[in-house]
Design a protein around this motif. Sequence first.
Motif, PDB file in Angstrom:
ATOM      1  N   UNK A  60      19.055 -38.067 -11.880  1.00  0.00           N
ATOM      2  CA  UNK A  60      20.271 -37.185 -11.967  1.00  0.00           C
ATOM      3  C   UNK A  60      21.051 -37.601 -13.084  1.00  0.00           C
ATOM      4  N   UNK A  61      21.987 -36.989 -13.350  1.00  0.00           N
ATOM      5  CA  UNK A  61      23.154 -37.116 -14.315  1.00  0.00           C
ATOM      6  C   UNK A  61      24.248 -37.389 -13.422  1.00  0.00           C
ATOM      7  N   UNK A  70      24.047 -33.616 -11.225  1.00  0.00           N
ATOM      8  CA  UNK A  70      22.924 -32.712 -11.894  1.00  0.00           C
ATOM      9  C   UNK A  70      21.605 -33.245 -11.990  1.00  0.00           C
ATOM     10  N   UNK A  71      20.773 -32.505 -11.729  1.00  0.00           N
ATOM     11  CA  UNK A  71      19.360 -32.811 -11.592  1.00  0.00           C
ATOM     12  C   UNK A  71      18.733 -32.572 -13.108  1.00  0.00           C
ATOM     13  N   UNK A  72      18.346 -33.823 -13.637  1.00  0.00           N
ATOM     14  CA  UNK A  72      17.823 -33.715 -15.126  1.00  0.00           C
ATOM     15  C   UNK A  72      16.470 -34.291 -15.388  1.00  0.00           C
ATOM     16  N   UNK A  73      15.779 -34.277 -14.042  1.00  0.00           N
ATOM     17  CA  UNK A  73      14.301 -34.467 -14.124  1.00  0.00           C
ATOM     18  C   UNK A  73      13.938 -35.953 -14.794  1.00  0.00           C
ATOM     19  N   UNK A  74      13.157 -35.944 -15.816  1.00  0.00           N
ATOM     20  CA  UNK A  74      12.729 -36.972 -16.472  1.00  0.00           C
ATOM     21  C   UNK A  74      13.391 -37.572 -17.580  1.00  0.00           C
ATOM     22  N   UNK A  75      14.594 -36.864 -17.807  1.00  0.00           N
ATOM     23  CA  UNK A  75      15.422 -36.896 -19.140  1.00  0.00           C
ATOM     24  C   UNK A  75      15.846 -38.251 -19.126  1.00  0.00           C
ATOM     25  N   UNK A 283      22.609 -42.668 -13.078  1.00  0.00           N
ATOM     26  CA  UNK A 283      21.381 -42.156 -13.098  1.00  0.00           C
ATOM     27  C   UNK A 283      20.480 -42.943 -14.298  1.00  0.00           C
ATOM     28  N   UNK A 284      20.905 -43.291 -15.346  1.00  0.00           N
ATOM     29  CA  UNK A 284      20.279 -43.957 -16.376  1.00  0.00           C
ATOM     30  C   UNK A 284      20.180 -45.235 -15.777  1.00  0.00           C
ATOM     31  N   UNK A 285      21.032 -45.982 -15.420  1.00  0.00           N
ATOM     32  CA  UNK A 285      21.091 -47.631 -14.788  1.00  0.00           C
ATOM     33  C   UNK A 285      19.974 -47.241 -13.642  1.00  0.00           C
ATOM     34  N   UNK A 286      19.732 -46.257 -13.108  1.00  0.00           N
ATOM     35  CA  UNK A 286      18.621 -46.173 -12.017  1.00  0.00           C
ATOM     36  C   UNK A 286      17.392 -46.307 -12.483  1.00  0.00           C
ATOM     37  N   UNK A 287      17.161 -45.330 -13.924  1.00  0.00           N
ATOM     38  CA  UNK A 287      16.027 -45.280 -14.586  1.00  0.00           C
ATOM     39  C   UNK A 287      15.575 -46.556 -14.906  1.00  0.00           C
TER      40      UNK A 287
END
Length: 310
Positions: A60-61, A70-75, A283-287
């Motif tokens: 997510x974003x 916002x779903x961003x997939x593997x971004x 979202x980026x932190x979760x990645x």
Amino acid sequence: MSTIEEAARRRPSRTSRRGGETGASGPRTSSGVPWVLPAMLVSAVVIYYCIGYTGYISTLDWNGVSPDQDHVGWSNYSRLASDPVFWKALWHTAVYYAATTIGQLGMGFVFAALLHSKVALRPVYKVIVFIPSVIAPATMAPVFRQMFSPSGEINGVLDALGLEGLGQSWLASPGTALVVVILIQIWLSTGVAFILYYAAMGQVDTETIEAARLDGAGNLRVLRSVVWPSCRGTTVALMTLSAIASLKTFDVPYLVTGGGPNYGTEFLGTLIYRTSVPNSDVGYGAAISMVLLVLAIVAAVASFRSGRER
């Protein structure tokens, strides 16, 4: 007599009254599944659900508060490949793991060997070595910042020894700040390695040590060729714990240096916090968290396999 024998045959055995029965195929015991099932359910719900939810958030974003997701997939994962701060944090984590593991294992082994020798005041010796492990880093962080400040005790000792040229602002340079964080962690974690090695050395066969001494081996040779190989299981366990602790380290660098200067002490744990909370990029932190999880699993499996092969 026949009546007594018949009553004895009818009477249930003491084993059957206690719940255990012995059959033709041997003793039968009750299953332990009901006892471990509650813990398994709690682990599945709390741990694995959180891991799955974190994996979902990593696609997510999202800022973590807004209802708009916002779903961003593997971004977010592809963004990691081009993020220099992420790679810097990963490199710092690798250096941190190598240095702290060598430091705490080496010092813990030496301190344990000294305690097994004829040393005076052994209880006091144990307390002095182990007490840093029970001190909260949050309690010691102000002390460390003062010690390594330009007017702190470290520079004062260097001045007293006539080495004032080596004095500097230790936490203001990325290279020296990372060294300071590593030294603090070694000081904090050596006590655990010391206790585990001390217990492992107590299990070494004394006859093997005596045979080595009869063959002319000195103290250092006995430690290197007999005691150290006998503590292999403890070493593998400590390396595994150190790898996992290094991947999720947060408290010491955050409290002492805040991840700086110029990301000089940024680790995966501090980067996750900085990205998710102050920057609101959940979202980026979760990645990054999912990458950290994969690295922790790989490190644990590699440590166990390495120890088993040796």
